[in-house]
Write a protein that holds these residues in place. Structure first.
Motif, PDB file in Angstrom:
ATOM      1  N   LEU A   1       7.940 -18.655 -15.093  1.00  0.00           N
ATOM      2  CA  LEU A   1       8.235 -18.026 -13.804  1.00  0.00           C
ATOM      3  C   LEU A   1       9.134 -16.807 -13.973  1.00  0.00           C
ATOM      4  CD1 LEU A   1       8.898 -20.937 -11.264  1.00  0.00           C
ATOM      5  CD2 LEU A   1       6.943 -19.394 -11.351  1.00  0.00           C
ATOM      6  N   ALA A   2      10.133 -16.935 -14.844  1.00  0.00           N
ATOM      7  CA  ALA A   2      11.066 -15.837 -15.069  1.00  0.00           C
ATOM      8  C   ALA A   2      10.340 -14.625 -15.654  1.00  0.00           C
ATOM      9  CB  ALA A   2      12.195 -16.280 -15.993  1.00  0.00           C
ATOM     10  N   ARG A   3       9.433 -14.883 -16.607  1.00  0.00           N
ATOM     11  CA  ARG A   3       8.667 -13.781 -17.198  1.00  0.00           C
ATOM     12  C   ARG A   3       7.797 -13.107 -16.150  1.00  0.00           C
ATOM     13  NH1 ARG A   3       6.789 -17.015 -22.654  1.00  0.00           N
ATOM     14  NH2 ARG A   3       8.736 -16.750 -23.838  1.00  0.00           N
ATOM     15  N   LYS A   4       7.179 -13.931 -15.287  1.00  0.00           N
ATOM     16  CA  LYS A   4       6.330 -13.390 -14.223  1.00  0.00           C
ATOM     17  C   LYS A   4       7.155 -12.526 -13.280  1.00  0.00           C
ATOM     18  CE  LYS A   4       3.149 -14.918 -10.557  1.00  0.00           C
ATOM     19  NZ  LYS A   4       3.916 -14.558  -9.371  1.00  0.00           N
ATOM     20  N   GLU A   5       8.365 -12.999 -12.945  1.00  0.00           N
ATOM     21  CA  GLU A   5       9.230 -12.243 -12.044  1.00  0.00           C
ATOM     22  C   GLU A   5       9.632 -10.906 -12.658  1.00  0.00           C
ATOM     23  OE1 GLU A   5      13.453 -12.766  -9.599  1.00  0.00           O
ATOM     24  OE2 GLU A   5      12.730 -14.361 -10.912  1.00  0.00           O
ATOM     25  N   VAL A   6       9.932 -10.923 -13.963  1.00  0.00           N
ATOM     26  CA  VAL A   6      10.302  -9.683 -14.650  1.00  0.00           C
ATOM     27  C   VAL A   6       9.136  -8.702 -14.628  1.00  0.00           C
ATOM     28  CG1 VAL A   6      10.835  -8.683 -16.908  1.00  0.00           C
ATOM     29  CG2 VAL A   6      12.060 -10.707 -16.129  1.00  0.00           C
ATOM     30  N   GLU A   7       7.931  -9.205 -14.911  1.00  0.00           N
ATOM     31  CA  GLU A   7       6.749  -8.346 -14.898  1.00  0.00           C
ATOM     32  C   GLU A   7       6.513  -7.753 -13.513  1.00  0.00           C
ATOM     33  OE1 GLU A   7       3.582 -10.748 -16.312  1.00  0.00           O
ATOM     34  OE2 GLU A   7       4.287 -10.771 -18.396  1.00  0.00           O
ATOM     35  N   GLU A   8       6.678  -8.576 -12.469  1.00  0.00           N
ATOM     36  CA  GLU A   8       6.457  -8.095 -11.106  1.00  0.00           C
ATOM     37  C   GLU A   8       7.488  -7.043 -10.721  1.00  0.00           C
ATOM     38  OE1 GLU A   8       6.535 -11.689  -8.872  1.00  0.00           O
ATOM     39  OE2 GLU A   8       4.394 -12.121  -9.177  1.00  0.00           O
TER      40      GLU A   8
ATOM     41  N   GLN B   1       9.083  -5.074 -12.827  1.00  0.00           N
ATOM     42  CA  GLN B   1       8.780  -3.868 -13.586  1.00  0.00           C
ATOM     43  C   GLN B   1       7.615  -3.122 -12.963  1.00  0.00           C
ATOM     44  OE1 GLN B   1       8.155  -5.519 -17.500  1.00  0.00           O
ATOM     45  NE2 GLN B   1      10.289  -5.234 -18.100  1.00  0.00           N
ATOM     46  N   SER B   2       6.596  -3.888 -12.526  1.00  0.00           N
ATOM     47  CA  SER B   2       5.437  -3.271 -11.894  1.00  0.00           C
ATOM     48  C   SER B   2       5.820  -2.592 -10.591  1.00  0.00           C
ATOM     49  CB  SER B   2       4.367  -4.335 -11.643  1.00  0.00           C
ATOM     50  OG  SER B   2       3.265  -3.778 -10.969  1.00  0.00           O
ATOM     51  N   SER B   3       6.656  -3.278  -9.792  1.00  0.00           N
ATOM     52  CA  SER B   3       7.095  -2.716  -8.516  1.00  0.00           C
ATOM     53  C   SER B   3       7.909  -1.446  -8.726  1.00  0.00           C
ATOM     54  CB  SER B   3       7.930  -3.754  -7.759  1.00  0.00           C
ATOM     55  OG  SER B   3       8.407  -3.228  -6.545  1.00  0.00           O
ATOM     56  N   THR B   4       8.800  -1.478  -9.717  1.00  0.00           N
ATOM     57  CA  THR B   4       9.620  -0.303 -10.023  1.00  0.00           C
ATOM     58  C   THR B   4       8.749   0.846 -10.498  1.00  0.00           C
ATOM     59  OG1 THR B   4      11.501  -1.689 -10.612  1.00  0.00           O
ATOM     60  CG2 THR B   4      11.519   0.563 -11.438  1.00  0.00           C
ATOM     61  N   SER B   5       7.765   0.518 -11.345  1.00  0.00           N
ATOM     62  CA  SER B   5       6.860   1.541 -11.864  1.00  0.00           C
ATOM     63  C   SER B   5       6.065   2.197 -10.743  1.00  0.00           C
ATOM     64  CB  SER B   5       5.914   0.907 -12.885  1.00  0.00           C
ATOM     65  OG  SER B   5       5.009   1.860 -13.370  1.00  0.00           O
ATOM     66  N   LYS B   6       5.581   1.373  -9.777  1.00  0.00           N
ATOM     67  CA  LYS B   6       4.821   1.916  -8.645  1.00  0.00           C
ATOM     68  C   LYS B   6       5.689   2.829  -7.781  1.00  0.00           C
ATOM     69  CE  LYS B   6       1.394  -1.779  -8.167  1.00  0.00           C
ATOM     70  NZ  LYS B   6       0.883  -2.881  -7.317  1.00  0.00           N
TER      71      LYS B   6
END
Length: 373
Positions: free
Chosen positions: A212-219, A221-226
């Motif tokens: 879950l923590a990895r998924k949250e980090v990815e999300e 990062q994706s949100s910040t990138s967008k």
């Protein structure tokens, strides 16, 4: 804990006891067991010091200091029967003290531990072997905020477990390992059985939480990138529209900036637009056909393709004719290769965009007029 009599199908309880009742001590017994067999804590650890007290201006000492397989420092704090109410605060102080230890200080601490027991070993070599590193220069120790905590006790008070759970939820790697002694009377002999169990986090739940923590980090990062990309596009299109206006190019005069990767304007034919496109490593000037009916788009494309030679002669070079049979839309475009994120290139990209769009409009617009009829 029980003993199973397979023949009589009976369970016989094994007597639960305490270390104090057994006459065992925290430092002389429990600490020594873990020191000699750190794997009982559920992972591979390299003990590098015990009773470590080299903290500036304090007289405090931590029980055991170790390295894990990632090169993180692990502070192990042992309490015999009762964790006490202040063990988390005590352990957090030790972590803060150890957080500033550098690579060579850690090696020196480990070497003194080796020398204390008169072991003919080299600290650097032992660390390399433990971390499976080819050479010591490549080894990274105690990086960032990767320090960890393991609390060991027979029982943990509620104020301790609630604090540990809160710390874990806020990114601190702290664990509670319960160690329970049992007395086994068998064949006239008394045996002591030690049960060791990680209670926080429960191992199965820990793996789920890690995912879950990895998924949250990815999300995140994706949100910040967008968000960063949206801000970048808005800035780029604003500058392009300003430059086009200064150059007297009026095709996109009605448009305002956008936070998307493409900027469209009508071509005069329904569902066909001229578009500037900016991607991470490329840019396009294109005619884009996007009717809701794919068949209409293909008909429009085929009509213009009949005049491919005339259109390219007017444009001055070959174009990309992308019928995109596996998709609804079609495009005719010219492609350039640039770095979207390099602002020092933007002036070049904008001038390329505008010059290519001027030529594209001049080359295609006469045939769009025929298409509209």
């Amino acid at each position: 804990m029980y003993i199973l009599d397979k023949q009589d199908k009976k369970l016989t309880a094994i007597q639960n006891t305490t270390f104090s009742d057994l006459g065992l001590k925290e430092r002389q017994d429990l600490q020594k067991w873990i020191n000699q067999t750190p794997a009982v804590l559920g992972e591979e650890l390299l003990i590098i010091q015990e009773e470590f007290d080299e903290f500036d201006k304090t007289r405090e000492r931590l029980d055991l200091l170790a390295l894990d397989k990632n090169g993180n420092l692990v502070i192990i704090e042992n309490k015999l029967d009762d964790s006490g109410r202040d063990v988390t605060w005590q352990a957090l102080k030790y972590v803060s003290y150890c957080s500033s230890l550098n690579k060579h200080e850690i090696v020196d601490i480990f070497q003194r531990y080796i020398d204390k027991y008169k072991l003919e070993l080299n600290a650097q070599s032992e660390i390399c072997a433990f971390l499976e590193a080819d050479d010591f220069e490549s080894v990274i120790l105690n990086q960032g905020f990767g320090q960890r905590l393991i609390l060991v006790a027979h029982e943990f008070r509620q104020e301790v477990t609630s604090t540990v759970v809160w710390l874990r939820e806020n990114g601190i790697d702290i664990r509670c390992v319960r160690i329970i002694p049992y007395i086994l009377q068998q064949n006239g002999r008394q045996e002591i059985i030690i049960d060791i169990d990680q209670i926080i986090p429960v191992p199965e739940i820990e793996q789920y939480q890690i995912r879950l923590a990895r998924k949250e980090v990815e999300e995140k990062q994706s949100s910040t990138s967008k968000l960063n990309a949206a801000n970048l596009y808005s800035e780029y299109w604003s500058l392009l529209l300003k430059t086009a206006d200064e150059q007297g190019f009026t095709l996109f005069k009605s448009r305002k900036s956008s936070n998307e990767h493409a900027l469209h304007v009508t071509s005069g034919v329904a569902n066909i637009t001229y578009a500037f496109v900016l991607l991470k490593n490329s840019a396009r000037a294109e005619l884009y056909m996007n009717h809701s009916d794919a068949t209409v788009n293909k008909q429009h494309f085929d009509f213009l393709a009949n005049y491919k030679a005339e259109i390219e002669a007017s444009f001055g070079e070959e174009l990309n004719w992308e019928r995109l049979d596996d998709k609804k839309s079609c495009r005719i475009c010219v492609v350039g290769h640039f770095s979207r994120d390099d602002r020092s290139e933007w002036e070049t990209v904008i001038n390329w965009h505008i010059s290519q769009m001027k030529k594209l409009e001049q080359a295609i617009s006469p045939f769009l007029k025929q298409l509209s009829k």
